[in-house]
Design a protein around this motif. Structure first.
Motif, PDB file in Angstrom:
ATOM      1  N   HIS A  56      -3.669  -2.893  -1.466  1.00 20.78           N
ATOM      2  CA  HIS A  56      -3.138  -3.342  -0.181  1.00 20.78           C
ATOM      3  C   HIS A  56      -1.966  -2.459   0.197  1.00 20.78           C
ATOM      4  O   HIS A  56      -0.928  -2.452  -0.484  1.00 20.78           O
ATOM      5  N   GLY A  57      -2.123  -1.689   1.259  1.00 20.49           N
ATOM      6  CA  GLY A  57      -1.046  -0.817   1.693  1.00 20.49           C
ATOM      7  C   GLY A  57      -1.528   0.136   2.762  1.00 20.49           C
ATOM      8  O   GLY A  57      -2.715   0.218   3.077  1.00 20.49           O
ATOM      9  N   SER A  58      -0.587   0.867   3.338  1.00 20.31           N
ATOM     10  CA  SER A  58      -0.864   1.789   4.430  1.00 20.31           C
ATOM     11  C   SER A  58      -0.901   3.223   3.942  1.00 20.31           C
ATOM     12  O   SER A  58      -0.228   3.584   2.966  1.00 20.31           O
ATOM     13  N   ARG A 101      -1.350  -8.030  14.720  1.00 19.35           N
ATOM     14  CA  ARG A 101      -0.877  -7.351  13.503  1.00 19.35           C
ATOM     15  C   ARG A 101      -2.062  -6.991  12.611  1.00 19.35           C
ATOM     16  O   ARG A 101      -2.929  -7.823  12.364  1.00 19.35           O
ATOM     17  N   MET A 102      -2.095  -5.763  12.115  1.00 22.05           N
ATOM     18  CA  MET A 102      -3.111  -5.386  11.141  1.00 22.05           C
ATOM     19  C   MET A 102      -2.802  -5.994   9.782  1.00 22.05           C
ATOM     20  O   MET A 102      -3.703  -6.418   9.072  1.00 22.05           O
ATOM     21  N   ASP A 103      -1.540  -6.027   9.427  1.00 15.65           N
ATOM     22  CA  ASP A 103      -1.101  -6.708   8.210  1.00 15.65           C
ATOM     23  C   ASP A 103      -0.478  -8.029   8.644  1.00 15.65           C
ATOM     24  O   ASP A 103       0.666  -8.074   9.104  1.00 15.65           O
ATOM     25  N   THR A 104      -1.238  -9.107   8.508  1.00 18.92           N
ATOM     26  CA  THR A 104      -0.796 -10.405   9.019  1.00 18.92           C
ATOM     27  C   THR A 104       0.352 -11.005   8.219  1.00 18.92           C
ATOM     28  O   THR A 104       0.902 -12.035   8.610  1.00 18.92           O
ATOM     29  N   PRO A 147     -17.231  16.167  -1.449  1.00 19.72           N
ATOM     30  CA  PRO A 147     -17.102  15.365  -2.673  1.00 19.72           C
ATOM     31  C   PRO A 147     -17.855  15.934  -3.869  1.00 19.72           C
ATOM     32  O   PRO A 147     -17.543  15.588  -5.006  1.00 19.72           O
ATOM     33  N   GLU A 148     -18.804  16.827  -3.617  1.00 20.79           N
ATOM     34  CA  GLU A 148     -19.553  17.415  -4.731  1.00 20.79           C
ATOM     35  C   GLU A 148     -18.669  18.259  -5.646  1.00 20.79           C
ATOM     36  O   GLU A 148     -19.022  18.515  -6.803  1.00 20.79           O
ATOM     37  N   ARG A 149     -17.484  18.633  -5.177  1.00 19.91           N
ATOM     38  CA  ARG A 149     -16.561  19.396  -6.024  1.00 19.91           C
ATOM     39  C   ARG A 149     -15.829  18.494  -7.009  1.00 19.91           C
ATOM     40  O   ARG A 149     -15.205  18.982  -7.949  1.00 19.91           O
ATOM     41  N   GLY A 150     -15.902  17.177  -6.758  1.00 21.35           N
ATOM     42  CA  GLY A 150     -15.340  16.209  -7.699  1.00 21.35           C
ATOM     43  C   GLY A 150     -13.834  16.108  -7.640  1.00 21.35           C
ATOM     44  O   GLY A 150     -13.149  16.874  -6.974  1.00 21.35           O
ATOM     45  N   GLY A 151     -13.313  15.105  -8.375  1.00 22.28           N
ATOM     46  CA  GLY A 151     -11.879  14.934  -8.460  1.00 22.28           C
ATOM     47  C   GLY A 151     -11.435  13.544  -8.047  1.00 22.28           C
ATOM     48  O   GLY A 151     -12.171  12.569  -8.145  1.00 22.28           O
ATOM     49  N   TYR A 152     -10.207  13.475  -7.569  1.00 21.28           N
ATOM     50  CA  TYR A 152      -9.568  12.212  -7.181  1.00 21.28           C
ATOM     51  C   TYR A 152      -9.492  12.164  -5.658  1.00 21.28           C
ATOM     52  O   TYR A 152      -8.907  13.053  -5.033  1.00 21.28           O
ATOM     53  N   PHE A 153     -10.049  11.117  -5.066  1.00 23.17           N
ATOM     54  CA  PHE A 153     -10.128  11.004  -3.614  1.00 23.17           C
ATOM     55  C   PHE A 153      -9.395   9.752  -3.133  1.00 23.17           C
ATOM     56  O   PHE A 153      -9.204   8.806  -3.893  1.00 23.17           O
ATOM     57  N   VAL A 154      -9.038   9.772  -1.842  1.00 27.36           N
ATOM     58  CA  VAL A 154      -8.362   8.635  -1.225  1.00 27.36           C
ATOM     59  C   VAL A 154      -9.049   8.300   0.094  1.00 27.36           C
ATOM     60  O   VAL A 154      -9.245   9.180   0.940  1.00 27.36           O
ATOM     61  N   ASP A 155      -9.425   7.031   0.246  1.00 28.29           N
ATOM     62  CA  ASP A 155      -9.845   6.516   1.543  1.00 28.29           C
ATOM     63  C   ASP A 155      -8.670   5.710   2.075  1.00 28.29           C
ATOM     64  O   ASP A 155      -8.367   4.622   1.576  1.00 28.29           O
ATOM     65  N   GLY A 156      -7.984   6.245   3.074  1.00 28.31           N
ATOM     66  CA  GLY A 156      -6.749   5.635   3.559  1.00 28.31           C
ATOM     67  C   GLY A 156      -6.951   4.398   4.411  1.00 28.31           C
ATOM     68  O   GLY A 156      -5.982   3.689   4.690  1.00 28.31           O
ATOM     69  N   LEU A 191      -9.307   6.050  -4.692  1.00 33.14           N
ATOM     70  CA  LEU A 191      -8.320   5.033  -4.327  1.00 33.14           C
ATOM     71  C   LEU A 191      -8.554   4.671  -2.871  1.00 33.14           C
ATOM     72  O   LEU A 191      -8.550   5.542  -1.994  1.00 33.14           O
ATOM     73  N   ALA A 192      -8.784   3.394  -2.586  1.00 35.81           N
ATOM     74  CA  ALA A 192      -9.006   2.941  -1.212  1.00 35.81           C
ATOM     75  C   ALA A 192      -7.877   2.002  -0.803  1.00 35.81           C
ATOM     76  O   ALA A 192      -7.575   1.042  -1.516  1.00 35.81           O
ATOM     77  N   LEU A 193      -7.270   2.288   0.349  1.00 35.59           N
ATOM     78  CA  LEU A 193      -6.139   1.515   0.851  1.00 35.59           C
ATOM     79  C   LEU A 193      -6.522   0.781   2.122  1.00 35.59           C
ATOM     80  O   LEU A 193      -7.374   1.240   2.886  1.00 35.59           O
TER      81      LEU A 193
END
Length: 311
Positions: free
Chosen positions: A77-79, A128-131, A19-28, A50-52
């Motif tokens: 909210h999404g997969s 169900r993970m998504d109820t 992450p020290e290189r910076g930018g746009y990240f996603v936690d899925g 962006l965290a999903l």
């Protein structure tokens, strides 16, 4: 008392994304925000995350509410199976610096009886993970054919007594449908002639049914392909899996995409002429003895990291 949720291999996973290189990240897989919080702590003011999560309870948790004030974070909210669409909507295709995918079921999901994931806690047979979407485990078990049930238990749970268990479920539902986790766990325990040391006899069957209900392996394969497409050159993917079926898919995908030809046949160029698109970073990482002692749920985890090569 339920144990607090502890993100697995937190330091190793976050460091692997560089992450020290910076930018746009996603936690899925936001879960309860452990990896998200650690990533934010290492990102700069101009970086974004962006965290999903497909579990609405995760996005309504106190951890999510506390993080929403951070202007660098967007919670959705999404997969991760929808990664490409989410990233395209934000104009970030081919620009993502890192994607983290923490697979499987979370501690809060296991600990809440009402979610139906645990054979140790009696509750409605949901899983169900998504109820808000799809059918429950109870609804599926009420209608599935015996042969299909055997296949799911065998393929997704690697259950040696799949046929015996499936026959017991079909026989039981002809008189009374299964509606609770305790009923299902008790039925499986009675049907299995022997027990694995240290494992409840329902462990493999519950895993198999949960994987099927949530389309977990199909979503993993889709998420891996899309993560590759959205990463910028030098961007990384880090994937934490918790059982052999998941890890086999991740390992194969990273291996194939690090070879000439890749893993997804395309009409042109021919598969054996395409250059590698990924470089694996190190070997598979396992949790330390200290981590597994403090958090037994980490004991089966495997972390794999790969970096996107130039197009």
């Amino acid at each position: 008392m339920d144990a607090p949720h502890r993100p697995v291999m937190l330091r190793e996973a976050v460091a692997g994304l560089a992450p020290e290189r910076g930018g746009y990240f996603v936690d899925g897989t936001f879960g309860r925000g452990g990896h998200t919080t650690a990533l934010l702590a290492r990102l700069g003011d101009q970086d974004r995350l962006l965290a999903l999560d497909k579990d609405p309870d995760a996005l309504a948790s106190s951890e999510a509410l506390a993080l929403r004030a951070d202007p660098r974070l967007e919670l959705v909210h999404g997969s991760f199976a929808q990664l490409a669409a989410f990233i395209a909507e934000r104009g970030r295709l081919g620009q993502v610096a890192g994607v983290l995918m923490d697979l499987g079921v979370s501690s809060p999901q296991l600990d809440e009886a009402g979610r139906g994931f645990s054979f140790m806690r009696d509750g409605p047979l949901d899983m169900r993970m998504d109820t808000g979407r799809g059918i429950t485990a109870a609804e599926w078990l009420a209608d599935v054919s015996e042969n299909e049930l055997i296949r799911v238990l065998r393929d997704y749970g690697e259950e040696r007594y799949a046929r015996r268990i499936a026959q017991a479920i079909v026989a039981r539902r002809s008189n009374q449908p299964l509606s609770t986790t305790a009923e299902l766990a008790g039925l499986i325990a009675a049907a299995a002639p022997t027990r694995e040391k240290g494992k409840h006899p329902a462990t493999r069957s519950f895993q198999a049914i949960r994987i099927h209900i949530n389309h977990e392996l199909e979503e993993l394969e889709a998420g891996l392909r899309q993560a590759l497409e959205i990463l910028r050159p030098g961007g990384r993917m880090a994937v934490i899996s918790f059982h052999s079926l998941e890890d086999r898919i991740v390992k194969r995908f990273m291996r194939d995409e690090s070879r000439n030809g890749g893993s997804t046949p395309m009409p042109w160029p021919a598969p054996d002429e395409r250059a590698p698109r990924l470089a694996r970073i190190g070997k598979a990482i396992l949790p330390s003895a200290e981590e597994t002692a403090e958090n037994p749920r980490a004991r089966s985890a495997v972390l794999r990291i790969a970096e996107r090569l130039s197009a």
